[in-house]
Design a protein around this motif. Sequence first.
Motif, PDB file in Angstrom:
ATOM      1  N   THR A  49       4.439  17.713  11.114  1.00  0.00           N
ATOM      2  CA  THR A  49       3.380  17.437   9.031  1.00  0.00           C
ATOM      3  C   THR A  49       3.833  16.531   9.031  1.00  0.00           C
ATOM      4  O   THR A  49       2.940  16.067   7.931  1.00  0.00           O
ATOM      5  N   ALA A  50       4.669  15.941   9.286  1.00  0.00           N
ATOM      6  CA  ALA A  50       5.055  15.075   8.587  1.00  0.00           C
ATOM      7  C   ALA A  50       4.472  13.693   8.756  1.00  0.00           C
ATOM      8  O   ALA A  50       4.281  12.358   8.101  1.00  0.00           O
ATOM      9  N   ILE A 200      -4.181   1.515 -10.249  1.00  0.00           N
ATOM     10  CA  ILE A 200      -3.783   1.420  -9.240  1.00  0.00           C
ATOM     11  C   ILE A 200      -2.226   0.521  -8.944  1.00  0.00           C
ATOM     12  O   ILE A 200      -2.237   1.414  -7.593  1.00  0.00           O
ATOM     13  N   GLN A 201      -1.855   0.454  -9.173  1.00  0.00           N
ATOM     14  CA  GLN A 201      -0.120  -0.762  -9.050  1.00  0.00           C
ATOM     15  C   GLN A 201       0.236   1.042  -8.892  1.00  0.00           C
ATOM     16  O   GLN A 201       1.595   0.841  -8.070  1.00  0.00           O
ATOM     17  N   ALA A 202       0.142   1.826  -9.413  1.00  0.00           N
ATOM     18  CA  ALA A 202       0.941   3.384  -9.535  1.00  0.00           C
ATOM     19  C   ALA A 202       0.240   4.095  -8.284  1.00  0.00           C
ATOM     20  O   ALA A 202       1.349   4.544  -7.893  1.00  0.00           O
ATOM     21  N   LYS A 203      -0.950   3.941  -7.997  1.00  0.00           N
ATOM     22  CA  LYS A 203      -1.439   5.374  -7.095  1.00  0.00           C
ATOM     23  C   LYS A 203      -1.141   3.626  -5.584  1.00  0.00           C
ATOM     24  O   LYS A 203      -0.822   4.879  -4.524  1.00  0.00           O
ATOM     25  N   LEU A 204      -0.968   2.715  -5.512  1.00  0.00           N
ATOM     26  CA  LEU A 204      -0.349   1.846  -4.007  1.00  0.00           C
ATOM     27  C   LEU A 204       1.394   2.096  -4.053  1.00  0.00           C
ATOM     28  O   LEU A 204       0.980   2.466  -2.589  1.00  0.00           O
ATOM     29  N   LYS A 205       1.949   2.286  -5.423  1.00  0.00           N
ATOM     30  CA  LYS A 205       3.566   2.058  -5.006  1.00  0.00           C
ATOM     31  C   LYS A 205       3.569   3.788  -4.241  1.00  0.00           C
ATOM     32  O   LYS A 205       4.549   4.219  -3.964  1.00  0.00           O
ATOM     33  N   LEU A 206       2.823   4.519  -5.067  1.00  0.00           N
ATOM     34  CA  LEU A 206       3.219   6.184  -4.946  1.00  0.00           C
ATOM     35  C   LEU A 206       2.492   6.392  -3.453  1.00  0.00           C
ATOM     36  O   LEU A 206       3.499   6.880  -2.012  1.00  0.00           O
ATOM     37  N   ALA A 207       1.814   5.572  -2.699  1.00  0.00           N
ATOM     38  CA  ALA A 207       1.479   5.847  -1.631  1.00  0.00           C
ATOM     39  C   ALA A 207       2.114   5.553  -0.746  1.00  0.00           C
ATOM     40  O   ALA A 207       2.252   5.696   0.026  1.00  0.00           O
ATOM     41  N   TYR A 208       2.454   3.550  -0.824  1.00  0.00           N
ATOM     42  CA  TYR A 208       3.582   3.163   0.020  1.00  0.00           C
ATOM     43  C   TYR A 208       4.719   3.723  -0.311  1.00  0.00           C
ATOM     44  O   TYR A 208       5.567   4.655   0.756  1.00  0.00           O
ATOM     45  N   GLN A 209       5.514   4.639  -1.271  1.00  0.00           N
ATOM     46  CA  GLN A 209       6.718   5.622  -1.260  1.00  0.00           C
ATOM     47  C   GLN A 209       6.646   7.074  -0.190  1.00  0.00           C
ATOM     48  O   GLN A 209       7.395   7.149   0.101  1.00  0.00           O
ATOM     49  N   GLN A 210       5.289   7.492  -0.256  1.00  0.00           N
ATOM     50  CA  GLN A 210       4.829   8.810   0.611  1.00  0.00           C
ATOM     51  C   GLN A 210       5.335   8.223   2.104  1.00  0.00           C
ATOM     52  O   GLN A 210       6.123   8.906   2.997  1.00  0.00           O
ATOM     53  N   SER A 216      11.104   8.847   7.290  1.00  0.00           N
ATOM     54  CA  SER A 216      12.374   8.713   6.353  1.00  0.00           C
ATOM     55  C   SER A 216      12.155  10.938   7.471  1.00  0.00           C
ATOM     56  O   SER A 216      13.443  10.711   8.667  1.00  0.00           O
ATOM     57  N   TYR A 217      11.599  11.180   6.830  1.00  0.00           N
ATOM     58  CA  TYR A 217      11.574  13.155   6.941  1.00  0.00           C
ATOM     59  C   TYR A 217      11.312  13.137   8.402  1.00  0.00           C
ATOM     60  O   TYR A 217      12.398  13.683   8.730  1.00  0.00           O
ATOM     61  N   THR A 238       6.574  12.021  17.610  1.00  0.00           N
ATOM     62  CA  THR A 238       6.499  10.818  15.754  1.00  0.00           C
ATOM     63  C   THR A 238       6.151   9.737  16.449  1.00  0.00           C
ATOM     64  O   THR A 238       6.402   8.250  15.318  1.00  0.00           O
ATOM     65  N   ASP A 239       6.088   9.211  17.738  1.00  0.00           N
ATOM     66  CA  ASP A 239       5.266   7.672  18.098  1.00  0.00           C
ATOM     67  C   ASP A 239       4.464   6.706  17.291  1.00  0.00           C
ATOM     68  O   ASP A 239       4.519   5.613  17.219  1.00  0.00           O
ATOM     69  N   TRP A 240       3.572   8.026  16.260  1.00  0.00           N
ATOM     70  CA  TRP A 240       2.409   6.970  14.899  1.00  0.00           C
ATOM     71  C   TRP A 240       2.601   5.970  14.515  1.00  0.00           C
ATOM     72  O   TRP A 240       2.906   5.287  13.851  1.00  0.00           O
ATOM     73  N   PHE A 241       4.144   6.713  13.995  1.00  0.00           N
ATOM     74  CA  PHE A 241       5.081   5.459  13.128  1.00  0.00           C
ATOM     75  C   PHE A 241       5.233   4.239  13.482  1.00  0.00           C
ATOM     76  O   PHE A 241       4.927   3.413  12.775  1.00  0.00           O
TER      77      PHE A 241
END
Length: 271
Positions: A49-50, A200-210, A216-217, A238-241
Motif C-alpha cells: 500500500t505504501a 506551491i512551496q508547501a505542496k512541493l515540500k509535503l509531496a516530497y516528504q510523503q 521508509s515505511y 517494493t522495487d518501484w522505489f
Amino acid sequence: MKTLSLIFLLVCPLTLMAQIEVTAQGTTFKLPAISELKSPEALKSAAATAQMAAQALSGESAGLNTAAKATESDLNGLSGKTKDYTDKLDNYNKTALDPYKEDLGQYTTNLDKYKSLLGPYNSDVAANNALPADKRDAGVVAKLNSRKADLDDWKGKLDTWKGSLDTKKAGVDQQLQAVNADREDLLQQYATVRAKLNTIQAKLKLAYQQLLACKSYAEQCNTTLKANYPTYTGIASTDWFGTSVWKGTTADLETEMENLKALSTKVFGGN
C-alpha cells in the motif's frame, strides 16, 4: 489538483514508524503504525500500500511541477515589472519632479530677494509720508516711485512665475498619482505571487516528504517482516522505489523546490 495530506512522525532509525495517511489522485491511503501490524500478511499488505501511495503521489507530482514552473514564470515576470516601475519612477523624478523642484527653488530665491527689497522700500515710503508735504524732497519721491515701478514689475513677473509653477505642480502631482497607482498595483501583484509561492512551496515540500515517508515505511515493513518472520517467503515487492520513475520524481521535486527558493530570494530578498 487534489490536496495532499500527511500525518507522520520523524523517528530514530530503530523506532517503528507511526501511521501515515496520504491522499493523492482522489484516493486516501491509510497505513497503520508498523507496531500494530501483527502478521506477515499485514506487513506485506502495508508495504504494498505504501508503494501504491507513492506511485499515486508520483502521478500527482507532475501537476505540482507544472504549477511550480508557472510560479517561476510569475516570479520572473514580477522582476521585469519591478524594473518597469523603477524606470517609470526614475523618469518621473528626472523629467517632472526634479525640474519642478529646481524651478521652485529659483522662484523662492527670487521671491525672498523681492521681499528683502520690499521691506526697506515700504519703510522708506512710510518715513517719507511722515514728513509734512512741504518738507518732502522731490528727488526722493522720484526715486521712491522708480523703486516702486521696479518692484511692481518684479512682482508681476513673480506672479506669472507662480502661476506657471502651480500649473507645473498640477502636472507633477498627476504624474505622481500614476506612479503611485503603478506602485500599488505592483505591491498587489507581489502579494498575490507571494501567496502563490507559499502555497506551491508547501505542496512541493509535503509531496516530497510523503514520498520519502512512503519509501521508509515500505522498507521498515519488509525489514520487520524479515526479522520477525524469517521463514515467510511472501516479502512485498517494493522495487518501484528504485526505478527511474521514483528517482526522477524526487529529483524533479528537489529541483523545483531549489528553483523557487532561489527565485524567492531574488524577488523577495529572502524574507
